[in-house]
Design a protein around this motif. Sequence first.
Motif, PDB file in Angstrom:
ATOM      1  N   ALA A 163       0.830  -1.205   0.000  1.00  0.00           N
ATOM      2  CA  ALA A 163       0.000   0.000   0.000  1.00  0.00           C
ATOM      3  C   ALA A 163       0.864   1.254   0.000  1.00  0.00           C
ATOM      4  N   VAL A 164       1.940   1.243   0.775  1.00  0.00           N
ATOM      5  CA  VAL A 164       2.829   2.416   0.852  1.00  0.00           C
ATOM      6  C   VAL A 164       3.509   2.656  -0.496  1.00  0.00           C
ATOM      7  N   ILE A 165       3.975   1.588  -1.133  1.00  0.00           N
ATOM      8  CA  ILE A 165       4.653   1.739  -2.430  1.00  0.00           C
ATOM      9  C   ILE A 165       3.675   2.218  -3.499  1.00  0.00           C
ATOM     10  N   ALA A 166       2.439   1.746  -3.457  1.00  0.00           N
ATOM     11  CA  ALA A 166       1.433   2.227  -4.417  1.00  0.00           C
ATOM     12  C   ALA A 166       1.212   3.730  -4.259  1.00  0.00           C
ATOM     13  N   LEU A 167       1.187   4.202  -3.019  1.00  0.00           N
ATOM     14  CA  LEU A 167       1.040   5.638  -2.765  1.00  0.00           C
ATOM     15  C   LEU A 167       2.261   6.400  -3.275  1.00  0.00           C
ATOM     16  N   ALA A 168       3.444   5.861  -3.033  1.00  0.00           N
ATOM     17  CA  ALA A 168       4.673   6.512  -3.521  1.00  0.00           C
ATOM     18  C   ALA A 168       4.679   6.594  -5.040  1.00  0.00           C
ATOM     19  N   GLN A 169       4.187   5.577  -5.697  1.00  0.00           N
ATOM     20  CA  GLN A 169       4.149   5.592  -7.162  1.00  0.00           C
ATOM     21  C   GLN A 169       3.186   6.648  -7.685  1.00  0.00           C
ATOM     22  N   GLU A 170       2.103   6.876  -6.968  1.00  0.00           N
ATOM     23  CA  GLU A 170       1.184   7.949  -7.365  1.00  0.00           C
ATOM     24  C   GLU A 170       1.851   9.310  -7.196  1.00  0.00           C
ATOM     25  N   LEU A 171       2.535   9.498  -6.075  1.00  0.00           N
ATOM     26  CA  LEU A 171       3.210  10.774  -5.813  1.00  0.00           C
ATOM     27  C   LEU A 171       4.559  10.875  -6.535  1.00  0.00           C
ATOM     28  N   ARG A 172       5.058   9.732  -7.032  1.00  0.00           N
ATOM     29  CA  ARG A 172       6.352   9.655  -7.717  1.00  0.00           C
ATOM     30  C   ARG A 172       7.469  10.235  -6.840  1.00  0.00           C
ATOM     31  N   CYS A 173       7.377   9.910  -5.546  1.00  0.00           N
ATOM     32  CA  CYS A 173       8.320  10.481  -4.583  1.00  0.00           C
ATOM     33  C   CYS A 173       9.203   9.385  -3.995  1.00  0.00           C
ATOM     34  N   PRO A 174      10.379   9.752  -3.483  1.00  0.00           N
ATOM     35  CA  PRO A 174      11.273   8.754  -2.907  1.00  0.00           C
ATOM     36  C   PRO A 174      10.731   8.175  -1.614  1.00  0.00           C
ATOM     37  N   VAL A 175      11.115   6.913  -1.342  1.00  0.00           N
ATOM     38  CA  VAL A 175      10.767   6.244  -0.089  1.00  0.00           C
ATOM     39  C   VAL A 175      12.064   5.963   0.655  1.00  0.00           C
ATOM     40  N   LEU A 176      12.196   6.560   1.832  1.00  0.00           N
ATOM     41  CA  LEU A 176      13.366   6.358   2.685  1.00  0.00           C
ATOM     42  C   LEU A 176      12.959   5.452   3.837  1.00  0.00           C
ATOM     43  N   THR A 177      13.934   4.768   4.438  1.00  0.00           N
ATOM     44  CA  THR A 177      13.620   3.918   5.582  1.00  0.00           C
ATOM     45  C   THR A 177      14.461   4.317   6.782  1.00  0.00           C
ATOM     46  N   THR A 178      13.955   3.996   7.969  1.00  0.00           N
ATOM     47  CA  THR A 178      14.801   4.015   9.157  1.00  0.00           C
ATOM     48  C   THR A 178      15.765   2.838   9.048  1.00  0.00           C
ATOM     49  N   PHE A 179      16.793   2.820   9.890  1.00  0.00           N
ATOM     50  CA  PHE A 179      17.739   1.710   9.824  1.00  0.00           C
ATOM     51  C   PHE A 179      17.054   0.387  10.169  1.00  0.00           C
ATOM     52  N   LYS A 180      16.196   0.411  11.185  1.00  0.00           N
ATOM     53  CA  LYS A 180      15.523  -0.828  11.591  1.00  0.00           C
ATOM     54  C   LYS A 180      14.623  -1.357  10.478  1.00  0.00           C
ATOM     55  N   ALA A 181      14.183  -0.487   9.583  1.00  0.00           N
ATOM     56  CA  ALA A 181      13.311  -0.900   8.479  1.00  0.00           C
ATOM     57  C   ALA A 181      14.078  -1.198   7.203  1.00  0.00           C
ATOM     58  N   LYS A 182      15.402  -1.222   7.277  1.00  0.00           N
ATOM     59  CA  LYS A 182      16.198  -1.473   6.064  1.00  0.00           C
ATOM     60  C   LYS A 182      15.719  -2.757   5.390  1.00  0.00           C
ATOM     61  N   GLY A 183      15.529  -2.677   4.087  1.00  0.00           N
ATOM     62  CA  GLY A 183      15.179  -3.860   3.317  1.00  0.00           C
ATOM     63  C   GLY A 183      13.699  -4.041   3.054  1.00  0.00           C
ATOM     64  N   ILE A 184      12.833  -3.253   3.715  1.00  0.00           N
ATOM     65  CA  ILE A 184      11.401  -3.467   3.470  1.00  0.00           C
ATOM     66  C   ILE A 184      10.957  -2.835   2.149  1.00  0.00           C
ATOM     67  N   ILE A 185      11.825  -2.033   1.549  1.00  0.00           N
ATOM     68  CA  ILE A 185      11.670  -1.615   0.153  1.00  0.00           C
ATOM     69  C   ILE A 185      13.031  -1.771  -0.506  1.00  0.00           C
ATOM     70  N   GLY A 186      13.054  -2.196  -1.749  1.00  0.00           N
ATOM     71  CA  GLY A 186      14.319  -2.380  -2.430  1.00  0.00           C
ATOM     72  C   GLY A 186      15.011  -1.054  -2.691  1.00  0.00           C
ATOM     73  N   ASP A 187      16.332  -1.071  -2.582  1.00  0.00           N
ATOM     74  CA  ASP A 187      17.113   0.097  -2.983  1.00  0.00           C
ATOM     75  C   ASP A 187      17.147   0.175  -4.509  1.00  0.00           C
ATOM     76  N   TYR A 188      17.345   1.370  -5.042  1.00  0.00           N
ATOM     77  CA  TYR A 188      17.445   1.554  -6.485  1.00  0.00           C
ATOM     78  C   TYR A 188      18.580   0.676  -7.020  1.00  0.00           C
ATOM     79  N   PRO A 189      18.441  -0.046  -8.134  1.00  0.00           N
ATOM     80  CA  PRO A 189      17.311  -0.016  -9.063  1.00  0.00           C
ATOM     81  C   PRO A 189      16.233  -1.061  -8.797  1.00  0.00           C
ATOM     82  N   ALA A 190      16.374  -1.863  -7.709  1.00  0.00           N
ATOM     83  CA  ALA A 190      15.332  -2.859  -7.414  1.00  0.00           C
ATOM     84  C   ALA A 190      13.975  -2.182  -7.287  1.00  0.00           C
ATOM     85  N   ASN A 191      13.959  -0.975  -6.746  1.00  0.00           N
ATOM     86  CA  ASN A 191      12.760  -0.137  -6.753  1.00  0.00           C
ATOM     87  C   ASN A 191      13.185   1.257  -7.197  1.00  0.00           C
ATOM     88  N   SER A 192      12.534   1.786  -8.203  1.00  0.00           N
ATOM     89  CA  SER A 192      12.970   3.053  -8.805  1.00  0.00           C
ATOM     90  C   SER A 192      12.810   4.240  -7.870  1.00  0.00           C
TER      91      SER A 192
END
Length: 449
Positions: free
Chosen positions: A121-150
């Motif tokens: 759901a969060v990534i779908a929202l980011a794709q609508e806003l076309r904005c970057p998604v950053l993570t806290t350190f504890k959340a590392k890996g819950i979204i792929g780093d570029y280019p795994a996720n643009s």
Amino acid sequence: TGQVNQQVFGPGAFQELPLKEAFSAVAEFSHLCLPGSNHAELMGLAIKTAVINRDVSHLIFPDDVQTMLAGDASAGSPEGRIAAHTIEPSRESLDAALAILRAAKRPVIIVGHGARFEMDAVIALAQELRCPVLTTFKAKGIIGDYPANSLGGGVLGRSGTPIASWFMNESDALLVFGASFSNHTGITPKKPTVQVDYDRMQLGRFHAIDAPVWGEIGVTAHQLLDALKGNHQSIDHTAEVAERWSIWKEEKASRLEDDKHKGVSSIAVFETMNKLIPDDAIIAVDVGNNTYSFGRYFEASGKQAVLMSGYLGSIGFGYPAAMGAWAATRVKDRWDNRFHGRPVVCVTGDGGFGQYPWEVNTAVKHKMNITHILLNNNELGKISKEQQAGSWEVWETSLSNPNIAEYVTNCGGMGIRVERAQDLEGAIQRALAHNGPATVEVMTDVELI
């Protein structure tokens, strides 16, 4: 936990401890089970507390209660005992959030560990806003780093990348899901901020938030997406994300050239891991400079699971956590009688591994297929850095280690010692292919982190 027989409560029998009090600081639910207790109900409440409050539950059974015949009570069930967790935000808080997000041209989404099960759901929202998604350190890996996720911008904060810092600094609004605003992450209070969390106490915990939104993260992200579709001013950040990663990769290439002839650099270790670690691996990370370097240099696929000690920062966490992850994810094949499951990788320093080195014997005994990358600088390097930052003399942080690779081999595992960066790839490939516990001991430079 067990407890002494009821008849010797109080006088101070052998191994008697006030267990309920002892566990009170770490257990939300802690109760003593007596002969007349409703044991099934106590177990049901313990499980309900653990699930709903996301906390520890603890039951104490005296020795003589353990051996009593159970009554006719049936096991409990979540049916009718646990309500749906899909809490919707109030209209007022949602409107406040939408007002900020609709006006933003450079919004940034920041996700914490609390968002780990709601990333679709969060990534779908980011794709609508076309904005970057950053993570806290504890959340590392819950979204792929570029280019795994643009749109993946990496980790924010002390263990993070300049990419994440850049986008937060250049943003005009922050949308934060499931993060605690710890000092380590360093989410700025100077930007208009929307904070979404299912734990109401986390909202505005350290400072006032422009739009605190109490709601389940997936539900709230879907509602924000529905309301924002085609109705916002956010620019397309996709090309800028790629550009910032390109700049960072050039910087990393430059750091790879650093060589003080005192050991392998941490970046060389993690750049090699970027090439070789399976996309679906479970990665248990210890505490220390190795952890900071992992956050900074390892590029996550988005399908990997990263385990860490988080706020407690317990040195020695990594290897036992990898063993737990292996045990929790194994399935025994009835045809070949072997265990199969996701690859398990462990990253530690020599100081962290030194807390529990004997566990290698357990891993060997159970044929645990764990690939262990150990950065050995013969020092508690993170403590040295903290002492230096406080303008103190470095005091008692050096370590006297055995040849750890030989130790692992002597225990029955595979141990490989690496002293040159050019030998990393072959060593890690051998370790990943080994059927059982394998440790790659990399002799690293304490300064090149």
